[in-house]
Design an enzyme around this catalytic site. Structure first.
Site, PDB file in Angstrom:
ATOM      1  N   GLU A 242      19.103 -16.600  -6.412  1.00 12.04           N
ATOM      2  CA  GLU A 242      18.438 -15.219  -6.693  1.00 12.04           C
ATOM      3  C   GLU A 242      18.100 -15.288  -8.077  1.00 12.04           C
ATOM      4  OE1 GLU A 242      17.576 -12.871  -5.301  1.00 12.04           O
ATOM      5  OE2 GLU A 242      17.527 -11.110  -7.041  1.00 12.04           O
TER       6      GLU A 242
ATOM      7  N   CYS B 160       0.857  -1.180  -0.054  1.00  5.27           N
ATOM      8  CA  CYS B 160      -0.080  -0.227   0.022  1.00  5.27           C
ATOM      9  C   CYS B 160       0.901   1.262  -0.075  1.00  5.27           C
ATOM     10  CB  CYS B 160      -0.954   0.184   1.126  1.00  5.27           C
ATOM     11  SG  CYS B 160      -1.902  -1.425   1.425  1.00  5.27           S
TER      12      CYS B 160
ATOM     13  N   LYS C 219       6.417  -4.143  -3.409  1.00  4.77           N
ATOM     14  CA  LYS C 219       7.787  -3.740  -3.450  1.00  4.77           C
ATOM     15  C   LYS C 219       8.485  -3.854  -1.887  1.00  4.77           C
ATOM     16  CE  LYS C 219      11.970  -2.166  -4.923  1.00  4.77           C
ATOM     17  NZ  LYS C 219      12.911  -3.354  -5.428  1.00  4.77           N
TER      18      LYS C 219
ATOM     19  N   TRP D  14      -2.585  -3.002  -1.687  1.00  4.98           N
ATOM     20  CA  TRP D  14      -2.064  -4.172  -1.777  1.00  4.98           C
ATOM     21  C   TRP D  14      -2.842  -5.160  -0.576  1.00  4.98           C
ATOM     22  CZ3 TRP D  14       0.120  -8.193   1.449  1.00  4.98           C
ATOM     23  CH2 TRP D  14       0.733  -8.992   0.792  1.00  4.98           C
TER      24      TRP D  14
ATOM     25  N   GLU E 242       9.216 -14.907  -9.527  1.00  6.24           N
ATOM     26  CA  GLU E 242       8.272 -13.701  -9.296  1.00  6.24           C
ATOM     27  C   GLU E 242       7.609 -12.881 -10.066  1.00  6.24           C
ATOM     28  OE1 GLU E 242      10.154 -10.526  -6.776  1.00  6.24           O
ATOM     29  OE2 GLU E 242      12.022 -10.879  -7.776  1.00  6.24           O
TER      30      GLU E 242
ATOM     31  N   ASN F  68      -1.718   1.914   5.680  1.00  2.00           N
ATOM     32  CA  ASN F  68      -1.063   0.806   5.061  1.00  2.00           C
ATOM     33  C   ASN F  68      -0.670   0.181   6.406  1.00  2.00           C
ATOM     34  OD1 ASN F  68       1.105  -0.699   4.308  1.00  2.00           O
ATOM     35  ND2 ASN F  68       2.451   0.892   4.203  1.00  2.00           N
ATOM     36  N   GLY F  69      -0.833  -1.036   6.452  1.00  2.00           N
ATOM     37  CA  GLY F  69      -0.460  -1.706   7.684  1.00  2.00           C
ATOM     38  C   GLY F  69      -1.562  -2.824   7.987  1.00  2.00           C
TER      39      GLY F  69
ATOM     40  N   LYS G 157      14.005 -14.574  -9.228  1.00  2.00           N
ATOM     41  CA  LYS G 157      13.724 -13.555 -10.463  1.00  2.00           C
ATOM     42  C   LYS G 157      12.645 -14.364 -11.315  1.00  2.00           C
ATOM     43  CE  LYS G 157      14.486 -10.770  -8.680  1.00  2.00           C
ATOM     44  NZ  LYS G 157      15.232 -10.349  -7.736  1.00  2.00           N
TER      45      LYS G 157
ATOM     46  N   ARG H  83       4.163  -0.230  -4.749  1.00  2.00           N
ATOM     47  CA  ARG H  83       3.854  -0.352  -3.380  1.00  2.00           C
ATOM     48  C   ARG H  83       2.610  -1.497  -3.322  1.00  2.00           C
ATOM     49  NH1 ARG H  83       6.761   1.952   0.537  1.00  2.00           N
ATOM     50  NH2 ARG H  83       5.363   1.347   2.084  1.00  2.00           N
TER      51      ARG H  83
ATOM     52  N   HIS I 299      20.529 -36.704  -4.585  1.00  2.00           N
ATOM     53  CA  HIS I 299      20.007 -37.091  -3.102  1.00  2.00           C
ATOM     54  C   HIS I 299      18.548 -36.900  -3.180  1.00  2.00           C
ATOM     55  CE1 HIS I 299      23.737 -37.654  -1.325  1.00  2.00           C
ATOM     56  NE2 HIS I 299      24.269 -36.441  -1.861  1.00  2.00           N
TER      57      HIS I 299
HETATM   58  O1  M6R Z   1      13.463  -4.147   0.878  1.00  2.00           O
HETATM   59  P1  M6R Z   1      14.129  -5.373   1.208  1.00  2.00           P
HETATM   60  O2  M6R Z   1      15.357  -5.640   0.571  1.00  2.00           O
HETATM   61  O3  M6R Z   1      14.142  -5.708   2.631  1.00  2.00           O
HETATM   62  O4  M6R Z   1      12.908  -6.624   0.642  1.00  2.00           O
HETATM   63  C1  M6R Z   1      13.258  -7.876   0.779  1.00  2.00           C
HETATM   64  C2  M6R Z   1      12.357  -8.620  -0.084  1.00  2.00           C
HETATM   65  O5  M6R Z   1      11.332  -8.584   0.000  1.00  2.00           O
HETATM   66  C3  M6R Z   1      12.952  -8.263  -1.550  1.00  2.00           C
HETATM   67  O6  M6R Z   1      14.100  -8.457  -1.464  1.00  2.00           O
HETATM   68  C4  M6R Z   1      12.105  -9.139  -2.609  1.00  2.00           C
HETATM   69  O7  M6R Z   1      12.766 -10.452  -2.379  1.00  2.00           O
HETATM   70  C5  M6R Z   1      12.588  -8.710  -3.852  1.00  2.00           C
HETATM   71  N1  M6R Z   1      11.412  -7.899  -4.264  1.00  2.00           N
HETATM   72  C6  M6R Z   1      12.588 -10.013  -4.925  1.00  2.00           C
HETATM   73  O8  M6R Z   1      13.066  -9.395  -6.096  1.00  2.00           O
END
Ligand code: M6R
Length: 614
Positions: free
Chosen positions: A485, A2, A609, A75, A492, A101-102, A489, A28, A508
């Protein structure tokens, strides 16, 4: 999670500021949007499920006019995305509007009490309850502010809130607890917002609010209070002026600049962000202080979420290999697994791009409560993490808007590599000339990344992973950490199941899934030439193998029909440099797969985000 924005102006229409703010905050949360404007003796409220652009054009928002208003991008947490659950929400009289937001934890209790007292609750949200709570407190209060404070005192959970009411058309009330909220100071206007990009077009002067703070803004003043167990304490104007920060990020940095998506722009920005991280930190006393704290610690705990956790894995490897210090990685939301053994003398490295991730902040608080000291690694000056850390290492990557972290991952690795080197120097594991040698190499990381982006654009097909429902992304040593990582990517933004595990684990269990044509990507790094055996076992089972490696070492595998080898240029054999040539390939792969499948990589479904909820 949000985005909220509220604007009070003296003599200008606030709807263009709110509309642009909503566009800037959309990263957001993007399941629904809404706006409330104070007009005449009433409120104009428009809200709907959907994205910001459709909302703004559907309701011709820019034709609305007023001097005070709120905006919100949602969100969903309480209640699915829908027109009625979209913010702003109002009380029974429709004279109070709120954006939030929260998550309010005592939602059920409050709802029951309000219903018993005759309030008509229209939505499924926790937010709407706050509007009714304020309304409920009005008969017992001598002012709207008193009712607002009394209502806030009844909330448990996290909130960043902005409220307007028709009785005071030139004010926005606000409150913060565990969800980010800042105030932007303008000439003849003030802005309340979740994040910096929403106000960059209008001002760079901001006050970052702290948990428990609340108050109001008008077009020309800010009044701030702290809600404590002893009651409400006023923050004096002089103290407030010392908290004004100047934000150096530019408007250009926070806009797409001709790129179709923020993610692509941010992939391309990496040579600049990596250089900025290097140059901004290499001489920074904070980094030296962090290194000495690290070296003299009893235990080292590294924590973060998602991509930041992945950067922490690379850090721990470097710490072990280069500085000869063992550290413990823990996903922030799982801090309970180890917190009982953390205590005085321990140092926690908390990594968070936003510095506002709820899980990471909770981990930091738990470890601090047991006596550990904290080194925060963040991109956002003034973020909660920066305020709660004993020492802060800033990534200096510039704003990252795309939900998928790209440039902040490489900047995290750069800042943590520098920390590793200075820790090794501090502990006498490396001498000054050895450190300087490695620093010279690291200072070239941006050039290596620029070349890698160019090569990746050549090698990654325009429409990759066609027909793939599930893939493996494997590596050994450093490669296994980068592969984690890479898989995140792909998952997501391309919505393809991408599993990552250390390649040696195939036999295994996971290799049972492999059949003819099953896509397997290997991230091959020079520390683990034995990965050749893992490639062969996949090849023998008919997997479609793509190996991505750097050119500075020889892998004992011949390409063939189902084995492709992509070699990204890297002359040096320095392990600290290897992430930079490799990660862009996977960022481009995920980006292209997402776009080719018709998705918007900047707005992956179900994600936001900055994750400011538990
Ligand atoms: O703002 P942050 O680095 O704490 O965010 C942590 C994760 O939410 C963030 O890295 C998320 O996994 C990425 N957006 C993935 O691409």
């Amino acid at each position: 999670m949000c985005g909220i924005i509220g604007v009070c102006a003296l003599n200008r229409n606030v709807t263009p500021i709110i509309s642009l703010g909503l566009r800037r905050l959309e990263y957001r949360g993007y399941d629904s949007v809404g706006i409330a404007i104070v007009s005449g003796d009433g409120l104009i409220i428009r809200k709907a499920k959907g994205d910001v652009d459709s909302f703004l054009s559907k309701f011709k928002v820019e034709e609305l006019s007023g001097l005070t208003g709120l905006g919100h991008t949602r969100w969903a947490t309480h209640g699915p995305p829908s027109d009625v659950n979209a913010h702003p929400h109002t009380d029974c009289s429709g004279r109070i509007a709120i954006v939030h937001n929260g998550v309010i934890r005592n939602y059920n209790t409050i709802k029951r009490v309000l219903e018993l007292r005759g309030h008509r609750i229209a939505s499924e949200t926790d937010t709407e309850l706050i509007a009714h709570l304020i309304e409920d407190e009005m008969p017992f209060s001598s002012s709207f502010f008193e009712a607002f404070v009394r209502a806030i005192s009844r909330l448990e959970g996290s909130y960043a809130i902005a409220v307007i009411n028709v009785e005071e058309p030139n004010r926005i009330y606000f409150a913060r607890m565990k969800s980010p909220l800042i105030i932007g100071l303008g000439e003849g206007f003030n802005i309340v917002s979740s994040d910096i990009p929403a106000l960059l077009d209008y001002t760079r002067r901001v006050i970052v609010l702290e948990d428990g703070e609340l108050g109001w803004v008008t077009a020309t003043e800010v009044k701030l209070f702290k809600l404590t167990e002893l009651g409400l304490i006023r923050v004096e104007d002089d103290d407030l002026s010392t908290r004004v920060r100047f934000i150096e990020w530019s408007v250009e940095e926070a806009s797409k600049q001709g790129f179709p998506h923020f993610m692509l722009k941010e992939i391309f920005e990496q040579p600049y962000s990596i250089k900025s991280t290097y140059e901004g930190n290499v001489e920074d006393p904070a980094l030296r202080m962090a290194a000495s704290m690290l070296w003299s610690s009893r235990n080292i705990i590294v924590t973060g979420a998602g991509t930041s956790y992945h950067a922490g894995l690379v850090f721990s490897y470097y710490l072990s290999r280069i500085a000869r210090r063992l550290s413990y990685n823990i996903i922030a939301s799982e801090h309970k697994l180890i917190e009982d053994s953390v205590g005085k003398g321990d140092v926690v490295i908390a990594i968070s791009q936003s510095g506002e991730t709820f899980d990471t902040l909770e981990a930091v608080r738990a470890f601090k409560a047991r006596g550990a000291r904290v080194i925060g690694v963040t991109n956002v000056v003034g973020s909660a993490l920066s305020r709660e850390s004993d020492v802060v290492v800033y990534m200096r990557a510039g704003p990252e808007i795309g939900v998928a972290a790209t440039k902040t991952y490489t900047s995290q690795i750069m800042s943590l590599s520098l920390l590793t080197l200075f820790a090794a120097l501090e502990g006498g594991v490396l001498d000054r000339s050895e450190v300087e040698d490695k620093l010279v190499k690291l200072s070239r990381a941006h050039e290596i990344t620029a070349k890698a982006i160019e090569e990746s654009l050549k090698h990654v097909p325009e429409n990759p992973l066609v027909g793939s429902k599930s893939i493996y992304m494997l590596g050994r040593g450093l490669g296994s950490l980068i592969a984690r990582e890479a898989a995140l990517k792909v998952k997501e933004i391309a919505y393809i199941h991408a599993e990552s595990y250390p390649a040696g684990e195939s036999k295994h269990g996971p290799i049972a899934l492999v059949e003819k044509g099953f896509p397997v990507y290997f991230v091959a790094t020079s520390d683990s030439p034995e990965i050749a055996g893992n490639v062969m076992e996949m090849r023998a089972r008919g997997a479609h193998v793509t190996i991505v490696k750097t050119s500075n070492w020889r892998l004992d595998v011949e390409p063939g029909d189902s084995v492709e080898i992509v070699e990204i240029p890297l002359e040096d054999s320095e392990i600290l440099l290897e992430p930079y040539p490799l990660i862009p390939y996977f960022q481009v792969l995920a980006y292209r797969a997402s776009v080719a499948r018709g998705y918007n990589p900047d707005k992956p479904r179900n994600l936001a985000k900055t994750v400011t909820v538990e």
